[in-house]
Design an enzyme around this catalytic site. Structure first.
Site, mmCIF file in Angstrom:
data_model
loop_
_atom_site.group_PDB
_atom_site.id
_atom_site.type_symbol
_atom_site.label_atom_id
_atom_site.label_comp_id
_atom_site.label_asym_id
_atom_site.label_seq_id
_atom_site.Cartn_x
_atom_site.Cartn_y
_atom_site.Cartn_z
ATOM 1 N N LYS A 72 -109.563 -39.610 -1.433
ATOM 2 C CA LYS A 72 -108.682 -39.335 -0.298
ATOM 3 C C LYS A 72 -107.543 -38.746 -0.664
ATOM 4 C CE LYS A 72 -110.194 -43.611 2.096
ATOM 5 N NZ LYS A 72 -109.796 -44.742 2.661
ATOM 6 N N ASP A 109 -108.560 -43.726 9.387
ATOM 7 C CA ASP A 109 -108.274 -45.123 9.064
ATOM 8 C C ASP A 109 -107.122 -45.634 9.924
ATOM 9 O OD1 ASP A 109 -110.225 -45.541 7.138
ATOM 10 O OD2 ASP A 109 -109.040 -44.928 5.543
ATOM 11 N N ALA A 133 -101.170 -51.480 -2.591
ATOM 12 C CA ALA A 133 -100.321 -50.404 -2.275
ATOM 13 C C ALA A 133 -100.914 -49.051 -2.843
ATOM 14 C CB ALA A 133 -99.046 -50.473 -3.166
#
Length: 279
Positions: A72, A109, A133
């Site tokens: 990502k 997302d 995180a």
């Protein structure tokens, strides 16, 4: 006389590991419902080192890609354009290819999290907590920017992660406080808790769920329910699961890659539920 360019009808999900991904099930269900018989959606095991070569090897038939970990962030430097939101959270999970050969990156997302919460009646909260995180945590912060009116507390394992979450909060206009993971059970006082950690990471917290919890959004879908989600539901709290997120973000991917909207949410969710039941 020049021939027409080939139809864009290929898509896939990339990541490592990838064998577990439900994305092919969801996208193929959408294609079937939309009558896109010539569209294909596959999965490929691709890590960060292999990603540039994979992208360079794609031909004009490709419409788009879904990306999962660890790609990502790695993909950002390989794209021609990245949406402002995806850039702010440094996470791209969707790539769309244009007719002129450009690679466009976005993050579904973020609206997927918001849509999954709205579906369960959560449209506004006064405070929230995030467990973890990573890339999904940053997307959760972006979603909370639109639905949390007060502070967000992030429970993390290191000072570097804490600083990163605060930095993302500054970019997104979210008041982010950070706390050590050892105090993660304190998160359960918040009206909304979003757990973005890997499988097993929150199991030890299940015994700390209070008698009257708020809403838990656990982004995992396999195994499901997680120990935390099971305990939360047993105590009467509302639970939103990873399949909810996966379906809502996939709906947006299908619409952007195929140009067909609305994507068939119900059919996609049913396909995902059947696949999980078989597993």
């Amino acid at each position: 006389m020049t021939s027409a360019p080939p139809a864009r009808n290929r898509a896939a999900v990339l990541g490592s590991p990838i064998a577990h991904s439900l994305s092919p099930v969801l996208h193929r269900a959408a294609y079937a419902e939309l009558g896109l018989a010539d569209w294909t959606y596959d999965r490929f095991e691709v890590d960060e080192a292999a990603l540039p070569g994979f992208l360079d090897g794609l031909d004009a038939r490709w419409a788009g890609l879904s990306l999962t970990m660890p790609l990502k962030r790695a993909v950002i430097g390989l794209l021609d354009e990245v949406s402002d939101t995806a850039a702010a959270v440094e996470a791209v999970n969707t790539v769309v290819f244009t007719d002129d050969g450009r690679r466009l990156g976005d993050n579904t997302d973020i609206p997927g999290i918001a849509a999954a919460l709205r579906e369960r009646g959560v449209e506004r909260v006064e405070a929230a907590a995030v467990l973890g995180a990573g890339a999904t945590a940053s997307s959760a912060l972006a979603a909370l920017a639109g639905l949390c009116s007060g502070p967000v507390t992030a429970y993390v394992r290191s000072a570097d992660r804490a600083a990163q979450m605060r930095q993302w909060g500054e970019r997104l206009g979210v008041a982010v406080r950070t706390a050590d993971w050892a105090r993660a059970a304190d998160a359960f006082a918040a009206p909304l808790v979003i757990a973005t950690t890997p499988a097993g990471a929150t199991d030890a917290l299940a015994a700390s769920v209070p008698a009257r919890p708020g809403t838990l959004f656990d982004v995992l879908y396999d195994p499901w329910p997680t120990a935390l989600a099971a305990a939360w539901g047993e105590r009467g709290g509302a639970v939103v699961g990873g399949l909810d997120l996966l379906v809502h973000q996939a709906v947006l991917q299908v619409e952007r890659m195929t140009g067909r909207a609305p994507a068939p949410l119900a059919a996609m969710r049913a396909a995902g539920e059947r696949a999980l039941a078989r597993a």
